[in-house]
Design a protein around this motif. Sequence first.
Motif, PDB file in Angstrom:
ATOM      1  N   VAL A 193       0.857  -1.188   0.000  1.00 48.89           N
ATOM      2  CA  VAL A 193       0.000   0.000   0.000  1.00 48.89           C
ATOM      3  C   VAL A 193       0.890   1.233   0.000  1.00 48.89           C
ATOM      4  CG1 VAL A 193      -1.652   1.369   1.328  1.00 48.89           C
ATOM      5  CG2 VAL A 193      -1.951  -1.101   1.145  1.00 48.89           C
ATOM      6  N   VAL A 194       0.651   2.141  -0.945  1.00 50.97           N
ATOM      7  CA  VAL A 194       1.354   3.420  -0.994  1.00 50.97           C
ATOM      8  C   VAL A 194       0.294   4.501  -0.773  1.00 50.97           C
ATOM      9  CG1 VAL A 194       2.914   4.910  -2.276  1.00 50.97           C
ATOM     10  CG2 VAL A 194       2.960   2.441  -2.667  1.00 50.97           C
ATOM     11  N   ALA A 195       0.428   5.255   0.303  1.00 47.66           N
ATOM     12  CA  ALA A 195      -0.632   6.171   0.717  1.00 47.66           C
ATOM     13  C   ALA A 195      -0.133   7.606   0.818  1.00 47.66           C
ATOM     14  CB  ALA A 195      -1.198   5.728   2.065  1.00 47.66           C
ATOM     15  N   PHE A 196      -1.066   8.530   0.590  1.00 51.62           N
ATOM     16  CA  PHE A 196      -0.791   9.941   0.849  1.00 51.62           C
ATOM     17  C   PHE A 196      -1.840  10.446   1.830  1.00 51.62           C
ATOM     18  CE2 PHE A 196      -1.002  14.467   0.553  1.00 51.62           C
ATOM     19  CZ  PHE A 196       0.318  14.858   0.389  1.00 51.62           C
ATOM     20  N   ARG A 197      -1.364  10.998   2.939  1.00 56.00           N
ATOM     21  CA  ARG A 197      -2.266  11.595   3.915  1.00 56.00           C
ATOM     22  C   ARG A 197      -2.011  13.092   3.995  1.00 56.00           C
ATOM     23  NH1 ARG A 197      -2.544  11.274  10.553  1.00 56.00           N
ATOM     24  NH2 ARG A 197      -4.031  13.002  10.710  1.00 56.00           N
ATOM     25  N   TYR A 198      -3.059  13.863   3.736  1.00 53.32           N
ATOM     26  CA  TYR A 198      -2.966  15.316   3.882  1.00 53.32           C
ATOM     27  C   TYR A 198      -3.083  15.676   5.356  1.00 53.32           C
ATOM     28  CZ  TYR A 198      -4.219  20.258   3.737  1.00 53.32           C
ATOM     29  OH  TYR A 198      -4.261  21.602   3.944  1.00 53.32           O
ATOM     30  N   VAL A 199      -2.118  16.475   5.846  1.00 52.04           N
ATOM     31  CA  VAL A 199      -2.119  16.926   7.234  1.00 52.04           C
ATOM     32  C   VAL A 199      -2.509  18.404   7.237  1.00 52.04           C
ATOM     33  CG1 VAL A 199      -0.751  17.199   9.333  1.00 52.04           C
ATOM     34  CG2 VAL A 199      -0.288  15.281   7.770  1.00 52.04           C
ATOM     35  N   PRO A 200      -3.726  18.739   7.658  1.00 57.24           N
ATOM     36  CA  PRO A 200      -4.202  20.119   7.541  1.00 57.24           C
ATOM     37  C   PRO A 200      -3.586  21.046   8.580  1.00 57.24           C
ATOM     38  CG  PRO A 200      -5.859  18.787   8.613  1.00 57.24           C
ATOM     39  CD  PRO A 200      -4.755  17.836   8.198  1.00 57.24           C
ATOM     40  N   ARG A 201      -3.475  22.294   8.189  1.00 57.18           N
ATOM     41  CA  ARG A 201      -3.110  23.374   9.103  1.00 57.18           C
ATOM     42  C   ARG A 201      -4.223  24.416   8.957  1.00 57.18           C
ATOM     43  NH1 ARG A 201      -0.175  19.922  10.396  1.00 57.18           N
ATOM     44  NH2 ARG A 201       2.099  19.858  10.400  1.00 57.18           N
ATOM     45  N   TYR A 202      -5.279  24.217   9.724  1.00 59.59           N
ATOM     46  CA  TYR A 202      -6.492  24.994   9.520  1.00 59.59           C
ATOM     47  C   TYR A 202      -6.303  26.461   9.917  1.00 59.59           C
ATOM     48  CZ  TYR A 202      -9.030  20.592   9.026  1.00 59.59           C
ATOM     49  OH  TYR A 202      -9.472  19.366   8.619  1.00 59.59           O
ATOM     50  N   GLY A 328       1.792  15.270   3.835  1.00 57.16           N
ATOM     51  CA  GLY A 328       2.072  16.619   3.351  1.00 57.16           C
ATOM     52  C   GLY A 328       1.031  17.600   3.824  1.00 57.16           C
ATOM     53  N   SER A 329       1.424  18.858   3.922  1.00 56.40           N
ATOM     54  CA  SER A 329       0.501  19.929   4.309  1.00 56.40           C
ATOM     55  C   SER A 329       0.726  21.126   3.407  1.00 56.40           C
ATOM     56  CB  SER A 329       0.699  20.321   5.777  1.00 56.40           C
ATOM     57  OG  SER A 329       2.035  20.748   5.992  1.00 56.40           O
ATOM     58  N   ARG A 356       5.688  20.279  -3.899  1.00 57.97           N
ATOM     59  CA  ARG A 356       5.807  19.817  -2.511  1.00 57.97           C
ATOM     60  C   ARG A 356       5.379  18.348  -2.401  1.00 57.97           C
ATOM     61  NH1 ARG A 356       5.355  22.553   2.720  1.00 57.97           N
ATOM     62  NH2 ARG A 356       5.163  24.511   1.579  1.00 57.97           N
ATOM     63  N   GLY A 357       4.273  17.994  -3.055  1.00 60.21           N
ATOM     64  CA  GLY A 357       3.810  16.612  -3.039  1.00 60.21           C
ATOM     65  C   GLY A 357       4.777  15.676  -3.736  1.00 60.21           C
ATOM     66  N   TYR A 358       5.350  16.137  -4.842  1.00 62.78           N
ATOM     67  CA  TYR A 358       6.325  15.344  -5.599  1.00 62.78           C
ATOM     68  C   TYR A 358       7.566  15.074  -4.753  1.00 62.78           C
ATOM     69  CZ  TYR A 358       9.305  14.020  -9.581  1.00 62.78           C
ATOM     70  OH  TYR A 358      10.145  13.361 -10.440  1.00 62.78           O
ATOM     71  N   VAL A 359       8.079  16.107  -4.125  1.00 66.32           N
ATOM     72  CA  VAL A 359       9.304  15.980  -3.328  1.00 66.32           C
ATOM     73  C   VAL A 359       9.071  15.080  -2.115  1.00 66.32           C
ATOM     74  CG1 VAL A 359      10.928  17.260  -1.878  1.00 66.32           C
ATOM     75  CG2 VAL A 359      10.259  18.169  -4.111  1.00 66.32           C
ATOM     76  N   ALA A 360       7.905  15.215  -1.471  1.00 66.64           N
ATOM     77  CA  ALA A 360       7.605  14.357  -0.323  1.00 66.64           C
ATOM     78  C   ALA A 360       7.548  12.895  -0.740  1.00 66.64           C
ATOM     79  CB  ALA A 360       6.279  14.777   0.312  1.00 66.64           C
ATOM     80  N   ALA A 361       6.956  12.626  -1.905  1.00 70.59           N
ATOM     81  CA  ALA A 361       6.898  11.253  -2.407  1.00 70.59           C
ATOM     82  C   ALA A 361       8.292  10.743  -2.739  1.00 70.59           C
ATOM     83  CB  ALA A 361       5.992  11.194  -3.638  1.00 70.59           C
TER      84      ALA A 361
END
Length: 377
Positions: A193-202, A328-329, A356-361
Amino acid sequence: MSDRDVAIVLSGGGMNGLLLELGFLKRLRESSLWPRVGWIYGTSAGALAGTMAALDQLDELEEFVLGLQPRDVFSPQRLWRLPLNGLHEYALPATIAERLLDPHDLAHSLAAAPIEVIVFATDVSEPNDGTYELAFSSRETPAETMVQAVFASAAISALVLPLPVGDRILTDGGWVRNFPLGCALDRPEVGLVVAFRYVPRYPQLSAESLVRLRRRLYPFRAAPPVRAFIAELDEAEAREQRGEPIHLGDMLVRLMRVAIQRNTALEERLVAERENAIQEVDALRADLVKIAQEHARPSRRGRAARAVEERFAHTALPRRVQRITVRGSGGAESLEHNFRGQREWTEDAKRALIVRGYVAAEAELRAHGVDPLEQAS
């Protein structure tokens, strides 16, 4: 037997999540894992990004999102239509039909895609048997219904009314399954499983718009109804200074955030407990094999060890599934939807979130030994 044994999991996350996940998916597409992807599980922004990934149209999605503005997704309602028609009109389906793909073509292309997409939405129909969470598969759901489920999954409840999908009324899947990690792990064919979880900064909702409204009304304060309304605006500003919800809309947004972040945290906690249980069971099996060998007669040690192994093999226990999770956030480039007076989204900010998403991956894939970009096949 299929060579596809990888599942992708994509969380909700609004516009920030969609852009980060686009970068994540672009990097994943460049790795040797991509031909092995058989399933994409997504909620809200993840449902949209996952659909376009399954259609192999990430480049088209990037061009589309770079041209998006807030009004193209959730367009503010005229004041005379509030509150009966929701705070915003859900403009995204029409925008997609106009600029990206006709929903009918999207539906049938998705049904024929080599990757199965599973999306989640919240059922707010009445009556309800207590299920609330509905999952829709591009393999099993009628094509037209599937596309409507994708749109419903991304319909942020604080902004727009729910959508009719088949015989149900559905809204944002984040309420019930914001990060469908466990669902992917439960699929028996999945080995990774390869997952992406968005971590919000509301951001905190501001009373600035109410202050502007009070300023415009002040010249008419001699009228008793206007004077009473100004007093209510004063109290709303005072509530902001005390850290309390400014109004009912602010309260609903806070509750939505609680529900979404709570079910996301529970999802990861349950997965962590599952993985710990698997490790404990493996250790127990090894110990029992050792004990059986130590206490059996020399001629029966092999048979005793095999008996223990066979007993474990025929027991319904959770499987060990390798997992890679990227988080990522939004950071400084964060793009959020507001109730009113939404700022324009700049192309620079959108490109920065994709990168940012590319680099995190890239960092997480390398950490897990997945092929570097230059070696990908």
